[in-house]
Design an enzyme around this catalytic site. Structure first.
Site, mmCIF file in Angstrom:
data_model
loop_
_atom_site.group_PDB
_atom_site.id
_atom_site.type_symbol
_atom_site.label_atom_id
_atom_site.label_comp_id
_atom_site.label_asym_id
_atom_site.label_seq_id
_atom_site.Cartn_x
_atom_site.Cartn_y
_atom_site.Cartn_z
ATOM 1 N N LYS A 1 -13.488 10.441 -98.108
ATOM 2 C CA LYS A 1 -14.484 9.375 -98.234
ATOM 3 C C LYS A 1 -15.214 9.520 -99.565
ATOM 4 O O LYS A 1 -15.233 10.594 -100.185
ATOM 5 C CB LYS A 1 -15.518 9.454 -97.097
ATOM 6 C CG LYS A 1 -14.969 9.202 -95.700
ATOM 7 C CD LYS A 1 -14.590 7.771 -95.468
ATOM 8 C CE LYS A 1 -14.179 7.521 -94.026
ATOM 9 N NZ LYS A 1 -12.950 8.223 -93.647
ATOM 10 N N SER B 1 -9.158 3.512 -93.879
ATOM 11 C CA SER B 1 -10.567 3.394 -94.261
ATOM 12 C C SER B 1 -10.793 3.438 -95.765
ATOM 13 O O SER B 1 -11.836 2.984 -96.245
ATOM 14 C CB SER B 1 -11.402 4.488 -93.587
ATOM 15 O OG SER B 1 -11.063 5.767 -94.081
#
Length: 218
Positions: free
Chosen positions: A175, A137
């Site tokens: 993230k 990701s």
């Protein structure tokens, strides 16, 4: 210990012995071919903060490239600093496996091993620990399997990459953080993945800021 010019010569010799082209090496260290070529032509200063990347790309260690003794098998407490040069320091950092609820991040039961990372001075202040990235990701910024050094801190600025505990503090994710009113959005760099939204129904907490990445070269 080798000088900057000698480090470049050593890397270039390794590259040639392993029959690795400039293009391939550039791909492995996520740089442009022209930039890497300038380093080896000594037309641009070699970036000491990327030494780990070049060493791993050529299947060796920073200690070998620098010509210093490898202390990786010596047991020491976490965040031990090894002076390397006037501009570099090597730091021993605990690798965190599972993070137990309520435990300090660097509690002994959470540590699965240690890594030694090279930082350009000054090294990040505070408590440092490392997490191994799982998944895709955050590509192309952080690749699957990379070790990411985290500085423990409860907040980060928008756009910075953070380690965030989600799922009742049982899972850590890496993230980019974006604050949106009362919400926190955890943004992937890979556009094929969806953001994670933290709110009162899906809480989470920031445990630290990403300050260093060691690429996993397969």
């Amino acid at each position: 210990m080798r000088s900057s010019s000698e480090v470049v010569d050593y890397l270039d010799n390794l590259r040639k012995k392993q029959q690795v082209s400039i293009s391939e090496l550039a791909r492995r260290v996520s740089m442009s071919k022209s930039t890497v070529s300038l380093y080896f032509k000594k037309e641009r200063e070699f970036p000491v903060n990327r030494l780990d990347d070049f060493a791993m790309a050529l299947h060796t260690t920073p200690e070998d490239v620098l010509g210093v003794i490898d202390n990786s098998n010596v047991k020491n407490p976490s965040n031990v600093i090894y002076p390397l040069s006037d501009s570099l320091q090597r730091v021993k950092i605990p690798i965190i496996g599972e993070i137990a609820c309520g435990d300090p991040i660097t509690a002994e039961e959470n540590i699965e091993g240690y890594t030694e990372e090279t930082f350009e001075k000054p090294i990040p202040s505070g408590t440092l620990f490392a997490l191994r990235c799982k998944g895709h990701s955050m590509e192309p910024t952080i690749h699957d399997g990379s070790l990411v050094t985290i500085r423990e801190q409860p907040t980060v600025e928008d756009g910075e990459i953070a380690a965030v505990l989600v799922d009742g503090d049982n899972e850590a994710t890496l993230k980019r953080v974006k604050h949106q009113g009362d919400l926190i959005m955890l943004m992937p760099d890979n556009k094929e993945y969806d953001p994670i939204i933290l709110d009162k129904n899906n809480p989470g907490r920031i445990v630290g800021k990403a300050v260093h990445v060691s690429w996993n070269i397969k």
